[in-house]
Design a protein around this motif. Structure first.
Motif, short mmCIF file in Angstrom:
data_model
loop_
_atom_site.label_atom_id
_atom_site.label_comp_id
_atom_site.label_asym_id
_atom_site.label_seq_id
_atom_site.Cartn_x
_atom_site.Cartn_y
_atom_site.Cartn_z
N GLN A 72 33.71 36.48 52.03
CA GLN A 72 33.73 36.95 50.64
C GLN A 72 33.01 38.30 50.61
OE1 GLN A 72 34.71 34.87 47.82
NE2 GLN A 72 34.48 36.64 46.52
N GLU A 75 34.40 40.63 45.12
CA GLU A 75 35.36 39.72 44.49
C GLU A 75 36.53 39.38 45.41
OE1 GLU A 75 34.95 38.30 41.46
OE2 GLU A 75 32.99 39.27 41.47
N CYS A 76 36.57 39.96 46.60
CA CYS A 76 37.70 39.82 47.51
C CYS A 76 37.37 38.86 48.64
CB CYS A 76 38.03 41.20 48.08
SG CYS A 76 39.44 41.24 49.15
N GLU A 92 44.28 39.46 53.28
CA GLU A 92 43.38 39.74 52.16
C GLU A 92 43.91 38.96 50.97
OE1 GLU A 92 41.75 43.48 49.50
OE2 GLU A 92 42.65 43.87 51.45
N SER A 94 44.32 38.05 47.18
CA SER A 94 44.14 38.61 45.85
C SER A 94 43.51 37.58 44.92
CB SER A 94 45.48 39.09 45.29
OG SER A 94 46.41 38.02 45.30
#
Length: 120
Positions: A72, A75-76, A92, A94
């Protein structure tokens, strides 16, 4: 003119046969304490700084030197493939994965299966 040594000085001087083993024992104890503290620091990750913006959420070992990491970053969420020679970004996300499931392997398998269904 010879060197005169008093008998009292000879009596107070430590014997070589008792001082060397004592010194060696102290050296061995000191080295053992250093080794134990280094092992403890390595196992507890004492030297690593805590960073709230980047966290390893899950690890899935694939072999002795290969593993998958779910990281983490802000926020990704990133899925990383880690080997002895490299680190590769595999995916990755979303939308963050819900990793509250007891097994990361099951969560990843579910995600891959739903992703395959959506692509077919």
């Amino acid at each position: 003119m010879g060197l005169l040594v008093s008998p009292l000085a000879c009596a107070q001087a430590p014997e070589l046969t008792t001082s060397i083993p004592t010194m060696l024992f102290g050296l061995v104890v000191t080295i053992a304490v250093i080794y134990l503290l280094a092992g403890l620091a390595r196992k507890t990750n004492l030297g690593q700084f805590k960073n709230s913006t980047m966290q390893v959420l899950a690890v899935l070992p694939l072999s002795a030197k290969e593993k998958l990491l779910l990281v983490q970053v802000g926020e990704c969420q990133l899925l990383l493939g880690v080997t002895g020679q490299s680190i590769n970004l595999l995916k990755e996300f979303s939308q963050p994965l819900d990793i509250k499931a007891p097994d990361f392997k099951q969560s990843l398998t579910q995600f891959i299966n739903t992703n395959k269904k959506n692509n077919d």
